[in-house]
Design a protein around this motif. Structure first.
Motif, mmCIF file in Angstrom:
data_model
loop_
_atom_site.group_PDB
_atom_site.id
_atom_site.type_symbol
_atom_site.label_atom_id
_atom_site.label_comp_id
_atom_site.label_asym_id
_atom_site.label_seq_id
_atom_site.Cartn_x
_atom_site.Cartn_y
_atom_site.Cartn_z
ATOM 1 N N MET A 268 -35.880 -16.234 8.275
ATOM 2 C CA MET A 268 -34.777 -17.162 8.438
ATOM 3 C C MET A 268 -34.083 -16.958 9.779
ATOM 4 O O MET A 268 -33.695 -17.908 10.420
ATOM 5 C CB MET A 268 -33.800 -17.000 7.281
ATOM 6 C CG MET A 268 -32.697 -18.035 7.279
ATOM 7 S SD MET A 268 -31.816 -17.954 5.727
ATOM 8 C CE MET A 268 -31.213 -19.607 5.650
ATOM 9 N N THR A 269 -33.909 -15.701 10.191
ATOM 10 C CA THR A 269 -33.273 -15.475 11.481
ATOM 11 C C THR A 269 -34.151 -15.961 12.613
ATOM 12 O O THR A 269 -33.665 -16.169 13.716
ATOM 13 C CB THR A 269 -32.923 -13.985 11.696
ATOM 14 O OG1 THR A 269 -34.100 -13.214 11.588
ATOM 15 C CG2 THR A 269 -31.879 -13.512 10.729
ATOM 16 N N ASP A 270 -35.429 -16.147 12.363
ATOM 17 C CA ASP A 270 -36.307 -16.682 13.382
ATOM 18 C C ASP A 270 -36.086 -18.185 13.556
ATOM 19 O O ASP A 270 -36.508 -18.761 14.535
ATOM 20 C CB ASP A 270 -37.771 -16.440 13.003
ATOM 21 C CG ASP A 270 -38.106 -14.955 12.953
ATOM 22 O OD1 ASP A 270 -37.438 -14.165 13.646
ATOM 23 O OD2 ASP A 270 -39.007 -14.590 12.191
ATOM 24 N N LEU B 19 -28.264 -16.404 15.720
ATOM 25 C CA LEU B 19 -27.255 -15.733 14.913
ATOM 26 C C LEU B 19 -26.026 -15.322 15.720
ATOM 27 O O LEU B 19 -25.174 -14.607 15.219
ATOM 28 C CB LEU B 19 -27.855 -14.505 14.219
ATOM 29 C CG LEU B 19 -28.913 -14.817 13.175
ATOM 30 C CD1 LEU B 19 -29.485 -13.529 12.590
ATOM 31 C CD2 LEU B 19 -28.369 -15.703 12.071
ATOM 32 N N ASP B 20 -25.926 -15.809 16.942
ATOM 33 C CA ASP B 20 -24.737 -15.576 17.754
ATOM 34 C C ASP B 20 -23.780 -16.738 17.532
ATOM 35 O O ASP B 20 -24.008 -17.852 18.012
ATOM 36 C CB ASP B 20 -25.116 -15.467 19.233
ATOM 37 C CG ASP B 20 -23.931 -15.220 20.142
ATOM 38 O OD1 ASP B 20 -22.772 -15.209 19.666
ATOM 39 O OD2 ASP B 20 -24.155 -15.035 21.352
ATOM 40 N N TYR C 202 -22.402 -21.723 18.922
ATOM 41 C CA TYR C 202 -22.231 -22.913 18.089
ATOM 42 C C TYR C 202 -20.852 -23.524 18.299
ATOM 43 O O TYR C 202 -19.862 -22.811 18.461
ATOM 44 C CB TYR C 202 -22.372 -22.563 16.603
ATOM 45 C CG TYR C 202 -23.759 -22.159 16.194
ATOM 46 C CD1 TYR C 202 -24.701 -23.108 15.828
ATOM 47 C CD2 TYR C 202 -24.133 -20.827 16.174
ATOM 48 C CE1 TYR C 202 -25.981 -22.738 15.449
ATOM 49 C CE2 TYR C 202 -25.409 -20.440 15.797
ATOM 50 C CZ TYR C 202 -26.326 -21.409 15.429
ATOM 51 O OH TYR C 202 -27.584 -21.029 15.051
ATOM 52 N N THR C 203 -20.799 -24.832 18.237
ATOM 53 C CA THR C 203 -19.515 -25.527 18.239
ATOM 54 C C THR C 203 -18.962 -25.524 16.812
ATOM 55 O O THR C 203 -19.702 -25.260 15.845
ATOM 56 C CB THR C 203 -19.671 -26.983 18.707
ATOM 57 O OG1 THR C 203 -20.478 -27.690 17.737
ATOM 58 C CG2 THR C 203 -20.313 -27.064 20.080
ATOM 59 N N VAL D 134 -26.335 -12.652 6.443
ATOM 60 C CA VAL D 134 -25.094 -12.506 5.677
ATOM 61 C C VAL D 134 -23.933 -12.196 6.623
ATOM 62 O O VAL D 134 -22.848 -12.774 6.493
ATOM 63 C CB VAL D 134 -25.234 -11.423 4.575
ATOM 64 C CG1 VAL D 134 -23.881 -11.014 4.025
ATOM 65 C CG2 VAL D 134 -26.142 -11.925 3.460
ATOM 66 N N ASN D 135 -24.155 -11.324 7.593
ATOM 67 C CA ASN D 135 -23.113 -11.030 8.579
ATOM 68 C C ASN D 135 -22.758 -12.271 9.388
ATOM 69 O O ASN D 135 -21.587 -12.536 9.655
ATOM 70 C CB ASN D 135 -23.551 -9.896 9.512
ATOM 71 C CG ASN D 135 -23.565 -8.559 8.819
ATOM 72 O OD1 ASN D 135 -22.829 -8.329 7.871
ATOM 73 N ND2 ASN D 135 -24.419 -7.668 9.286
ATOM 74 N N PHE D 136 -23.765 -13.021 9.769
ATOM 75 C CA PHE D 136 -23.532 -14.269 10.495
ATOM 76 C C PHE D 136 -22.705 -15.232 9.646
ATOM 77 O O PHE D 136 -21.740 -15.834 10.134
ATOM 78 C CB PHE D 136 -24.869 -14.903 10.881
ATOM 79 C CG PHE D 136 -24.737 -16.270 11.479
ATOM 80 C CD1 PHE D 136 -24.325 -16.433 12.789
ATOM 81 C CD2 PHE D 136 -25.036 -17.395 10.724
ATOM 82 C CE1 PHE D 136 -24.206 -17.700 13.347
ATOM 83 C CE2 PHE D 136 -24.918 -18.662 11.266
ATOM 84 C CZ PHE D 136 -24.499 -18.814 12.580
#
Length: 79
Positions: A1-3, A7-8, A12-13, A58-60
């Motif tokens: 999924m992270t691919d 995750l930063d 993102y807006t 989850v952290n993201f």
């Protein structure tokens, strides 16, 4: 999924973050929590995703929830 996505959170807006959780204009803090919880549960139930990747996502999602929470609180101050 992270691919599949970045995750930063800073890349993102707010509109993209709202879209990620399928939130509509006028969303409430409760909406944010419910949508994040639902996405988290789907992630955790996916056996194709490694434990480390799940932790990263989850952290993201926690960061997304926090940023949208702050945004919602700021909107409430305006009105």
């Amino acid at each position: 999924m992270t691919d599949f996505f970045e995750l930063d959170i800073n890349k993102y807006t707010l509109a993209e973050l709202k879209n990620m959780l399928n939130l509509h204009e006028g969303f409430t803090l409760e909406d944010v929590v419910q949508k994040e919880d639902a996405l988290r549960e789907r992630l955790l139930a996916d056996s194709n995703i490694t434990h480390n990747k799940k932790n990263d996502v989850v952290n993201f999602l926690e960061n997304v929830k926090q940023k949208l929470y702050v945004y919602s609180c700021d909107l409430l101050k305006i009105f």
